[in-house]
Design a protein around this motif. Structure first.
Motif, PDB file in Angstrom:
ATOM      1  N   TRP A  40     -14.103  42.773 -15.554  1.00 57.03           N
ATOM      2  CA  TRP A  40     -13.955  44.051 -16.249  1.00 57.03           C
ATOM      3  C   TRP A  40     -14.061  43.866 -17.755  1.00 57.03           C
ATOM      4  O   TRP A  40     -13.905  42.771 -18.270  1.00 57.03           O
ATOM      5  N   VAL A  41     -14.299  44.987 -18.436  1.00 55.56           N
ATOM      6  CA  VAL A  41     -14.398  45.011 -19.894  1.00 55.56           C
ATOM      7  C   VAL A  41     -13.171  45.724 -20.449  1.00 55.56           C
ATOM      8  O   VAL A  41     -12.799  46.790 -19.974  1.00 55.56           O
ATOM      9  N   GLY A  49     -17.106  40.292 -29.664  1.00 55.03           N
ATOM     10  CA  GLY A  49     -16.389  40.351 -28.403  1.00 55.03           C
ATOM     11  C   GLY A  49     -16.159  38.955 -27.856  1.00 55.03           C
ATOM     12  O   GLY A  49     -16.882  38.016 -28.190  1.00 55.03           O
ATOM     13  N   LEU A  50     -15.161  38.820 -27.042  1.00 49.69           N
ATOM     14  CA  LEU A  50     -14.833  37.543 -26.425  1.00 49.69           C
ATOM     15  C   LEU A  50     -15.013  37.645 -24.919  1.00 49.69           C
ATOM     16  O   LEU A  50     -14.831  38.710 -24.338  1.00 49.69           O
ATOM     17  N   ILE A  51     -15.348  36.523 -24.325  1.00 52.10           N
ATOM     18  CA  ILE A  51     -15.485  36.444 -22.873  1.00 52.10           C
ATOM     19  C   ILE A  51     -14.470  35.426 -22.399  1.00 52.10           C
ATOM     20  O   ILE A  51     -14.415  34.308 -22.919  1.00 52.10           O
ATOM     21  N   LYS A  70      -6.316  44.640 -30.856  1.00 47.78           N
ATOM     22  CA  LYS A  70      -6.953  44.589 -29.542  1.00 47.78           C
ATOM     23  C   LYS A  70      -8.409  44.189 -29.744  1.00 47.78           C
ATOM     24  O   LYS A  70      -9.131  44.834 -30.500  1.00 47.78           O
ATOM     25  N   LEU A  71      -8.856  43.127 -29.097  1.00 45.66           N
ATOM     26  CA  LEU A  71     -10.218  42.623 -29.242  1.00 45.66           C
ATOM     27  C   LEU A  71     -11.077  43.058 -28.061  1.00 45.66           C
ATOM     28  O   LEU A  71     -10.583  43.160 -26.937  1.00 45.66           O
ATOM     29  N   PRO A  72     -12.381  43.291 -28.289  1.00 45.76           N
ATOM     30  CA  PRO A  72     -13.272  43.543 -27.156  1.00 45.76           C
ATOM     31  C   PRO A  72     -13.314  42.286 -26.275  1.00 45.76           C
ATOM     32  O   PRO A  72     -13.514  41.179 -26.779  1.00 45.76           O
ATOM     33  N   LEU A  73     -13.113  42.461 -24.993  1.00 49.09           N
ATOM     34  CA  LEU A  73     -12.973  41.308 -24.107  1.00 49.09           C
ATOM     35  C   LEU A  73     -13.621  41.590 -22.754  1.00 49.09           C
ATOM     36  O   LEU A  73     -13.396  42.642 -22.162  1.00 49.09           O
ATOM     37  N   LEU A  74     -14.420  40.651 -22.316  1.00 48.13           N
ATOM     38  CA  LEU A  74     -14.998  40.702 -20.973  1.00 48.13           C
ATOM     39  C   LEU A  74     -14.253  39.678 -20.136  1.00 48.13           C
ATOM     40  O   LEU A  74     -14.295  38.482 -20.413  1.00 48.13           O
ATOM     41  N   LYS A  75     -13.528  40.145 -19.133  1.00 45.42           N
ATOM     42  CA  LYS A  75     -12.767  39.273 -18.233  1.00 45.42           C
ATOM     43  C   LYS A  75     -13.632  38.967 -17.028  1.00 45.42           C
ATOM     44  O   LYS A  75     -14.106  39.867 -16.341  1.00 45.42           O
ATOM     45  N   LEU A  76     -13.863  37.673 -16.785  1.00 45.79           N
ATOM     46  CA  LEU A  76     -14.664  37.239 -15.647  1.00 45.79           C
ATOM     47  C   LEU A  76     -13.761  36.553 -14.628  1.00 45.79           C
ATOM     48  O   LEU A  76     -12.909  35.757 -14.982  1.00 45.79           O
ATOM     49  N   GLY A  77     -13.986  36.872 -13.375  1.00 46.37           N
ATOM     50  CA  GLY A  77     -13.188  36.266 -12.319  1.00 46.37           C
ATOM     51  C   GLY A  77     -14.002  35.846 -11.119  1.00 46.37           C
ATOM     52  O   GLY A  77     -13.431  35.505 -10.095  1.00 46.37           O
ATOM     53  N   LYS A  84     -25.744  41.503 -15.430  1.00 48.12           N
ATOM     54  CA  LYS A  84     -25.898  42.826 -16.055  1.00 48.12           C
ATOM     55  C   LYS A  84     -24.689  43.171 -16.905  1.00 48.12           C
ATOM     56  O   LYS A  84     -24.822  43.692 -18.003  1.00 48.12           O
ATOM     57  N   LYS A  85     -23.503  42.866 -16.391  1.00 41.78           N
ATOM     58  CA  LYS A  85     -22.284  43.157 -17.136  1.00 41.78           C
ATOM     59  C   LYS A  85     -22.220  42.320 -18.413  1.00 41.78           C
ATOM     60  O   LYS A  85     -21.801  42.787 -19.463  1.00 41.78           O
ATOM     61  N   LEU A  86     -22.652  41.053 -18.337  1.00 43.04           N
ATOM     62  CA  LEU A  86     -22.692  40.188 -19.514  1.00 43.04           C
ATOM     63  C   LEU A  86     -23.651  40.725 -20.564  1.00 43.04           C
ATOM     64  O   LEU A  86     -23.332  40.777 -21.750  1.00 43.04           O
ATOM     65  N   ILE A  87     -24.825  41.153 -20.122  1.00 44.98           N
ATOM     66  CA  ILE A  87     -25.841  41.674 -21.055  1.00 44.98           C
ATOM     67  C   ILE A  87     -25.365  42.973 -21.695  1.00 44.98           C
ATOM     68  O   ILE A  87     -25.529  43.174 -22.900  1.00 44.98           O
ATOM     69  N   GLU A  88     -24.769  43.856 -20.899  1.00 43.08           N
ATOM     70  CA  GLU A  88     -24.240  45.113 -21.459  1.00 43.08           C
ATOM     71  C   GLU A  88     -23.147  44.833 -22.486  1.00 43.08           C
ATOM     72  O   GLU A  88     -23.105  45.451 -23.536  1.00 43.08           O
ATOM     73  N   PHE A  89     -22.274  43.901 -22.177  1.00 50.59           N
ATOM     74  CA  PHE A  89     -21.188  43.570 -23.085  1.00 50.59           C
ATOM     75  C   PHE A  89     -21.723  42.982 -24.394  1.00 50.59           C
ATOM     76  O   PHE A  89     -21.270  43.343 -25.476  1.00 50.59           O
TER      77      PHE A  89
END
Length: 92
Positions: A40-41, A49-51, A70-77, A84-89
């Motif tokens: 999720w983002v 942004g951070l991943i 609060k930092l923009p963050l892409l949580k990967l699990g 696609k989610k990585l590219i959008e982020f």
């Protein structure tokens, strides 16, 4: 020379190539992981942004508390990664 003769269990047979099956499954898994609830983002402030995943995600959340921001963050699990989610982020 041994007194025991080993049977030729392998013979001339070769194992089937698993690549076509693996490629089909990988494609299916990629589709499933794009919609997974485990990726999720989290919206935040700033252009960078951070991943994160696992312990790295936890460290980012702790850093947010210390910073008071609060930092923009892409949580990967999941694996495979949701491309696609990585590219959008990365594009936002």
């Amino acid at each position: 020379m041994s007194a025991v003769e080993m049977p030729n269990v392998r013979g001339d047979q070769t194992a089937p190539n698993p690549a076509p099956l693996a490629e089909r499954k990988t494609g299916l898994l990629e589709k499933i992981m794009e919609e997974s609830l485990y990726n999720w983002v989290e919206e935040g402030q700033g252009k960078v942004g951070l991943i994160g995943c696992g312990l790295g995600y936890t460290w980012v959340k702790e850093a947010e508390q210390f910073m008071g921001a609060k930092l923009p963050l892409l949580k990967l699990g999941t694996l495979p990664l949701p491309r696609k989610k990585l590219i959008e982020f990365a594009g936002d």
